[in-house]
Design a protein around this motif. Structure first.
Motif: not given
Length: 359
Positions: A1-17
């Motif tokens: 099983m691959s240890e990599t994760s799907p590549r997500l957009r960097a803009e999602l980092e740190g989005i306030p909840t």
């Protein structure tokens, strides 16, 4: 099983909840929820029956074009049907507006503090937030917002009345501001609380949009109309903007229950005005009560009040909760308290008085 994760957009980092208002706790003292700017009244006459009837067909897709509701809104506001667009609450439409105008490298201007969804939906699009501080009186600083416009600005939010402070910008200053905004920058007048406004100097955004192609008006059925749980809002804008909103809408996003409830609510105008009038009277009573206790309360034209408490914010919210009422704290800044039923407002006023005496 691959240890990599799907590549997500960097803009999602740190989005306030987004932090919704906490529900009233079960058990303990009678608890009232004054943390979400909801209408405390049940659905308007005939609306529940309409929704119940529509529920029998929810195995079918809704009318994606919202045909009946669009026609009703166009008639109500005397605008072309092609100038109307619907969505999942006004916040859903606001996100569509950013998707339609702004991406990486673009800027979105709004006051701060204002509606907490603005930074979230801006960052999701990859655009950059430009937050312009409120004045010391907790009002939009429109001159500073105009000064913040650059060639990267694509959209400006003006929340009027402002959430969470309840303060407003009036006609003359708003028109001066609009005159300074370049025609290729979209100005979104977010009027989620318009029905509660009693200040005659606060303009109806629809009157301003008519001869200004770069003005869009947001409205919702969540507040005065009491349909918060059904998620339906709308925009009124000139054809290019309204068409873009229809392109970016999630297919079948507005349920048939929501559409039918909105149409029935629009047709229950007399009952709506009565309920809104009662809440406005309660708002006056709450503001007068707080000021009588010695609090500084900004003039509010919404269905809530704002207390700037700074470092005492969380403590105040805790005192309210122990008394039996849940409010909405913004730690380090202040507390927003929805105007609810008379009994809930009484509990809140007693809690505020108790806190004041302990200072």
């Amino acid at each position: 099983m691959s240890e990599t994760s799907p590549r997500l957009r960097a803009e999602l980092e740190g989005i306030p909840t987004y932090k919704p208002g906490r529900p009233a706790a079960s058990g303990g003292p009678v608890a009232y929820k004054l943390s979400s700017n909801e209408n405390p009244y049940p659905p308007l006459p005939g609306v529940l029956e309409t929704v119940t009837a529509a529920a029998g067909a929810f195995n079918r897709y809704p009318d994606m074009a919202c045909t009946e509701l669009m026609s009703e809104l166009a008639e109500r506001f005397a605008v072309p049907v092609s100038h109307v667009a619907t969505g999942t609450g006004s916040v859903g439409v606001a996100q569509q507006l950013i998707q339609s105008t702004s991406g990486p490298g673009d800027e979105v201007i709004y006051a701060w503090r204002s509606f907490e969804a603005y930074p979230i939906i801006t960052q999701i699009s990859g655009a950059t937030s430009v937050k312009v501080p409120l004045t010391p009186g907790d009002v939009h600083d429109l001159d500073a917002m105009a000064d913040a416009i650059t060639d990267r600005t694509r959209l400006i939010f003006v929340c009027n009345p402002n959430n969470p402070t309840g303060t407003v910008v009036r006609r003359a200053e708003l028109e001066r501001f609009l005159d300074r905004v370049p025609g290729d920058v979209l100005v979104v007048l977010d009027e989620a609380y318009k029905e509660f406004v009693r200040d005659l100097e606060v303009p109806d955004g629809v009157t301003l949009y008519r001869d200004r192609p770069n003005v869009c008006v947001l409205r919702t059925f969540s507040k005065a109309y009491g349909l918060a749980g059904l998620r339906i809002g709308f925009a009124i804008a000139h054809e290019p903007v309204a068409a873009a909103l229809r392109k970016t809408a999630v297919p079948f996003g507005v349920s048939q229950l929501a559409q039918d409830a909105a149409v029935a609510s629009l047709r229950a105008e007399d009952a709506l005005l009565g309920r809104v009038g009662s809440l406005v009277s309660e708002r006056t009573r709450v503001v007068d009560g707080l000021r009588g206790q010695g609090w500084t309360v900004p003039e509010t034209q919404a269905n809530f009040v704002w207390l700037r408490l700074g470092e005492r914010t969380v403590d105040f919210a805790a005192v309210c909760e122990r008394a039996g009422v849940v409010v909405r704290p913004f730690p380090g800044e202040g507390v927003r308290v929805t105007v609810g039923e008379t009994e809930a407002n009484d509990v809140f006023l007693k809690a505020a008085e108790m806190f004041r005496k302990e200072l």
